[in-house]
Scaffold this motif. Structure first.
Motif, PDB file in Angstrom:
ATOM      1  N   ASP A 187     -60.605 -18.486 -19.798  1.00  0.00           N
ATOM      2  CA  ASP A 187     -60.599 -18.321 -21.144  1.00  0.00           C
ATOM      3  C   ASP A 187     -61.433 -18.627 -22.065  1.00  0.00           C
ATOM      4  O   ASP A 187     -62.617 -19.288 -21.374  1.00  0.00           O
ATOM      5  CB  ASP A 187     -59.124 -18.804 -21.508  1.00  0.00           C
ATOM      6  CG  ASP A 187     -58.527 -17.897 -22.727  1.00  0.00           C
ATOM      7  OD1 ASP A 187     -59.260 -17.220 -23.402  1.00  0.00           O
ATOM      8  OD2 ASP A 187     -57.276 -18.061 -22.880  1.00  0.00           O
ATOM      9  N   ASP A 188     -61.757 -18.337 -23.329  1.00  0.00           N
ATOM     10  CA  ASP A 188     -62.716 -18.686 -24.201  1.00  0.00           C
ATOM     11  C   ASP A 188     -62.350 -19.710 -24.852  1.00  0.00           C
ATOM     12  O   ASP A 188     -63.402 -20.290 -25.631  1.00  0.00           O
ATOM     13  CB  ASP A 188     -62.761 -17.507 -25.342  1.00  0.00           C
ATOM     14  CG  ASP A 188     -62.931 -16.299 -24.754  1.00  0.00           C
ATOM     15  OD1 ASP A 188     -64.173 -16.151 -23.935  1.00  0.00           O
ATOM     16  OD2 ASP A 188     -62.055 -15.340 -25.095  1.00  0.00           O
ATOM     17  N   ALA A 189     -61.211 -20.741 -24.627  1.00  0.00           N
ATOM     18  CA  ALA A 189     -61.078 -21.835 -25.306  1.00  0.00           C
ATOM     19  C   ALA A 189     -60.087 -22.882 -24.477  1.00  0.00           C
ATOM     20  O   ALA A 189     -59.487 -22.143 -23.483  1.00  0.00           O
ATOM     21  CB  ALA A 189     -60.381 -21.714 -26.654  1.00  0.00           C
ATOM     22  N   ALA A 190     -60.238 -23.864 -24.676  1.00  0.00           N
ATOM     23  CA  ALA A 190     -59.315 -24.898 -23.867  1.00  0.00           C
ATOM     24  C   ALA A 190     -58.318 -25.300 -24.698  1.00  0.00           C
ATOM     25  O   ALA A 190     -58.528 -25.406 -25.856  1.00  0.00           O
ATOM     26  CB  ALA A 190     -59.925 -26.035 -23.363  1.00  0.00           C
ATOM     27  N   ALA A 191     -57.229 -25.501 -24.192  1.00  0.00           N
ATOM     28  CA  ALA A 191     -55.893 -26.311 -24.750  1.00  0.00           C
ATOM     29  C   ALA A 191     -56.075 -27.848 -24.596  1.00  0.00           C
ATOM     30  O   ALA A 191     -56.063 -27.942 -23.410  1.00  0.00           O
ATOM     31  CB  ALA A 191     -54.648 -25.623 -24.433  1.00  0.00           C
ATOM     32  N   TYR A 192     -55.830 -28.651 -25.336  1.00  0.00           N
ATOM     33  CA  TYR A 192     -55.779 -30.113 -25.184  1.00  0.00           C
ATOM     34  C   TYR A 192     -54.679 -30.616 -25.872  1.00  0.00           C
ATOM     35  O   TYR A 192     -54.530 -30.741 -27.312  1.00  0.00           O
ATOM     36  CB  TYR A 192     -57.086 -30.583 -25.885  1.00  0.00           C
ATOM     37  CG  TYR A 192     -57.217 -31.982 -25.345  1.00  0.00           C
ATOM     38  CD1 TYR A 192     -58.292 -32.431 -24.580  1.00  0.00           C
ATOM     39  CD2 TYR A 192     -56.583 -33.103 -26.054  1.00  0.00           C
ATOM     40  CE1 TYR A 192     -58.515 -33.811 -24.052  1.00  0.00           C
ATOM     41  CE2 TYR A 192     -56.762 -34.365 -25.814  1.00  0.00           C
ATOM     42  CZ  TYR A 192     -57.794 -34.760 -24.822  1.00  0.00           C
ATOM     43  OH  TYR A 192     -57.810 -35.988 -24.519  1.00  0.00           O
ATOM     44  N   THR A 193     -53.695 -31.419 -25.213  1.00  0.00           N
ATOM     45  CA  THR A 193     -52.591 -31.880 -25.732  1.00  0.00           C
ATOM     46  C   THR A 193     -52.788 -33.470 -25.712  1.00  0.00           C
ATOM     47  O   THR A 193     -52.689 -34.175 -24.421  1.00  0.00           O
ATOM     48  CB  THR A 193     -51.217 -31.634 -24.837  1.00  0.00           C
ATOM     49  OG1 THR A 193     -51.381 -30.319 -24.471  1.00  0.00           O
ATOM     50  CG2 THR A 193     -50.173 -32.052 -25.642  1.00  0.00           C
ATOM     51  N   PRO A 194     -53.081 -34.084 -26.814  1.00  0.00           N
ATOM     52  CA  PRO A 194     -53.332 -35.492 -26.800  1.00  0.00           C
ATOM     53  C   PRO A 194     -51.802 -36.208 -26.539  1.00  0.00           C
ATOM     54  O   PRO A 194     -50.803 -35.641 -27.028  1.00  0.00           O
ATOM     55  CB  PRO A 194     -53.551 -35.833 -28.329  1.00  0.00           C
ATOM     56  CG  PRO A 194     -53.926 -34.596 -28.915  1.00  0.00           C
ATOM     57  CD  PRO A 194     -53.178 -33.495 -28.143  1.00  0.00           C
ATOM     58  N   GLN A 239     -54.635 -28.879 -16.887  1.00  0.00           N
ATOM     59  CA  GLN A 239     -54.099 -27.773 -17.034  1.00  0.00           C
ATOM     60  C   GLN A 239     -54.666 -27.129 -18.202  1.00  0.00           C
ATOM     61  O   GLN A 239     -54.714 -25.518 -18.198  1.00  0.00           O
ATOM     62  CB  GLN A 239     -52.609 -28.126 -17.325  1.00  0.00           C
ATOM     63  CG  GLN A 239     -51.855 -26.983 -17.229  1.00  0.00           C
ATOM     64  CD  GLN A 239     -50.282 -27.383 -17.583  1.00  0.00           C
ATOM     65  OE1 GLN A 239     -49.824 -28.395 -18.000  1.00  0.00           O
ATOM     66  NE2 GLN A 239     -49.398 -26.391 -17.666  1.00  0.00           N
ATOM     67  N   GLY A 240     -55.052 -27.487 -19.277  1.00  0.00           N
ATOM     68  CA  GLY A 240     -55.480 -27.000 -20.537  1.00  0.00           C
ATOM     69  C   GLY A 240     -56.697 -26.032 -20.336  1.00  0.00           C
ATOM     70  O   GLY A 240     -57.123 -25.248 -21.205  1.00  0.00           O
ATOM     71  N   ALA A 241     -57.502 -26.543 -19.154  1.00  0.00           N
ATOM     72  CA  ALA A 241     -58.785 -25.893 -19.056  1.00  0.00           C
ATOM     73  C   ALA A 241     -58.655 -24.562 -18.514  1.00  0.00           C
ATOM     74  O   ALA A 241     -59.206 -23.457 -18.654  1.00  0.00           O
ATOM     75  CB  ALA A 241     -59.646 -26.552 -18.220  1.00  0.00           C
ATOM     76  N   ALA A 242     -57.188 -24.322 -17.832  1.00  0.00           N
ATOM     77  CA  ALA A 242     -56.984 -22.605 -17.399  1.00  0.00           C
ATOM     78  C   ALA A 242     -57.898 -22.110 -16.608  1.00  0.00           C
ATOM     79  O   ALA A 242     -58.374 -20.795 -16.619  1.00  0.00           O
ATOM     80  CB  ALA A 242     -56.726 -21.774 -18.658  1.00  0.00           C
ATOM     81  N   LEU A 268     -63.105 -29.444 -19.420  1.00  0.00           N
ATOM     82  CA  LEU A 268     -62.232 -28.817 -19.912  1.00  0.00           C
ATOM     83  C   LEU A 268     -62.469 -27.335 -20.587  1.00  0.00           C
ATOM     84  O   LEU A 268     -61.893 -26.368 -20.752  1.00  0.00           O
ATOM     85  CB  LEU A 268     -61.941 -29.392 -21.530  1.00  0.00           C
ATOM     86  CG  LEU A 268     -61.224 -30.851 -21.220  1.00  0.00           C
ATOM     87  CD1 LEU A 268     -61.093 -31.419 -22.678  1.00  0.00           C
ATOM     88  CD2 LEU A 268     -59.930 -30.667 -20.658  1.00  0.00           C
TER      89      LEU A 268
END
Lengths: 336, 336
Positions: B31-38, B24-27, B122
């Motif tokens: 986008d220019d950045a990934a979100a990563y939820t540990p 999901q965080g890779a969108a 990601l």
């Protein structure tokens, strides 16, 4: 292939890189991997930009500036998502012919920017490419969970804001590529130096990250030119963007050159390497966004508004004196 | 410099890379950045290894294998720290002369290993290096906070374990570099193919990560050769390591070649590219470590023991029939 690939890597790490690994999880770079403990309730935001010599920087650029650019293009990505930068891992591909003190000066550039932006080296890898210098930075930021500001979430009616000034870096690059432009432009030595410096050293608007996180509805950094990147925001959301040319924030140097030669216009809006913030802001959040940006000393300018798609193509319309103008010409991408 | 650097990047992303960004965080890489939820209460473990064509792989290696190697050398780092691999960001520096379907086949290789190792792309960056292909993978793993198993924490008396078999990949590389060795070695076609395959495709012992996390006192993966990497563990802890040569786990192919030619010994212990686990285990944890490894189908062999430093140099001693033997010769590093 085998015996030379680690040549000097341990010495390089000990002398130049270990002092940059100030965080605990980096373990002085004495391990194959770094540990990273995010704040509870926070997401990581991760950016990766690669740079190659002769493509993203000039082979004779000062190594300190190459280091700064490698970090700053990533810092620009991270803050445009509303995250606070924290650390990075570095992939350094050394070239075949490296000046003796290149790595030392490169690391001095990293050190200066680590101090300036309060980030730490976490780990990395140094190889010999056998060819050109190639850099790969993976930069981390943190922000409260699920808070990442995407580039895809603009809505019709949102106002468009741009930080700093537009096109300086692109003009600086043209001056590097075609030195004869210096005289043709008629610019002063100060103006020429300013533009070239803007290309050499991006100035990501890192102070503005919290204003982005709190008040931007969509956001990205501009690296491929305003026309292209705003176009991406439009297409991702199925919108058009009406930009008022007269409102675009130009530096004195860019303004003076544009007054002397209207043909440089496409370089300004399409040239790229701006590394400025491009934000969509709901009208009700306009004043709060401006106040929060002002508080951090980040200058932003309202340059237009997103609208509903009224014909086949979502995209950017540059309006000048009430007329839509094209973005084409020397060095420019083809967009309208 | 400017207009070609993003040539085709968006098309590449959409066609080949976006389908790999399943998290999901890779969108969708939009986008220019990934979100990563540990996971709460977990640390990230981060590995970065770069590979350059002609240095870390052969220009004519199958692109699928190049992709697998880029991931697996990093997977090997992550699991040696006791972490479960989760995802990665990819820096892909395309070379000047790329076969038409190289990227497509490379991505097929990524897809196969994502499935095999349960990891996701990601984010990343694709550039043109204008020269050789350069790959940069930053791989992430997760593990309970403060649990990372370092390479520096061995103690005198710890037992030394090695996974899989030693030296196959190094011998495979020699066969690639000097094809005339095939006949000289006297090996069968099956043996030759086995050794070359071991060089082409590392087999990181990913299933063993939890046994490392639970029962290893220190750990690393072997990529620069057993002699060099065990030497690093020794120096980091101020220890010596006594290794029993007779106990070293050799494949049938390596054993047969060594029986025919004792001179290949240094390639086996110093050649590198093993990507096997090297673990220090307290004697009281020996049985639990072995049971945990067996449960995951990971074969490990006890090859020696760490001891107190009894002379000037911490380091590795290879003992054969009660005598210390040197590790020098063709292609080998100089260690004793």
């Amino acid at each position: 292939m085998m015996t030379d690939r680690k040549l000097g890597e341990f010495e390089l790490i000990e002398r130049f890189f270990a002092p940059l690994a100030t965080g605990q999880g980096a373990a002085g770079l004495k391990d194959d991997a770094a540990a990273y403990t995010p704040q509870p309730g926070h997401d990581l935001v991760i950016s990766k930009d690669m740079l190659a010599s002769g493509v993203h920087f000039f082979p004779d650029d000062p190594p300190e500036a190459v280091a700064a650019k490698a970090l700053r293009v990533n810092l620009s990505d991270i803050v445009s998502k509303g995250a606070r930068p924290t650390g990075y891992v570095l992939g350094l591909g050394l070239g075949a012919d490296m000046p003796e003190n290149w790595v030392e000066r490169f690391c001095a550039g990293l050190a200066a920017d680590q101090e300036r932006y309060d980030i730490s080296l976490l780990g990395g890898d140094t190889i010999s490419t056998g060819g050109k210098i190639v850099l790969s930075v993976t930069l981390f930021g943190e922000m409260p969970s699920d808070g990442i500001v995407r580039r895809t979430t603009a809505q019709a009616g949102d106002l468009i804001f741009f930080s700093g000034t537009l096109g300086d870096s692109s003009l600086g690059l043209q001056l590097r590529l075609k030195p004869e432009l210096a005289e043709i432009s008629g610019l002063s030595h100060e103006d020429l130096a300013y533009l070239k410096q803007r290309y050499l050293l991006p100035e990501p608007r890192t102070a503005g990250y919290s204003a982005v996180a709190r008040f931007a509805a969509a956001s990205m950094d501009v690296s491929d030119g305003l026309a292209a990147d705003l176009g991406h925001m439009c297409r991702a959301a199925g919108l058009i963007a009406d930009v008022t040319v007269e409102s675009l924030p130009l530096s004195g140097a860019a303004r003076r050159w544009l007054e002397a030669d209207q043909n440089i216009w496409p370089w300004i809006v399409s040239g790229g390497d701006d590394y400025e913030l491009l934000c969509a802001v709901r009208p009700r959040d306009r004043d709060a966004f401006l106040a929060a940006m002002r508080e951090t000393g980040t200058h932003v300018t309202e340059i237009g508004r997103f609208g509903l798609q009224d014909d086949a193509d979502p995209g950017v319309r540059f309006n000048k004196g009430g007329t839509v103008v094209a973005v084409e010409g020397p060095g420019g991408y083809r967009h309208v």
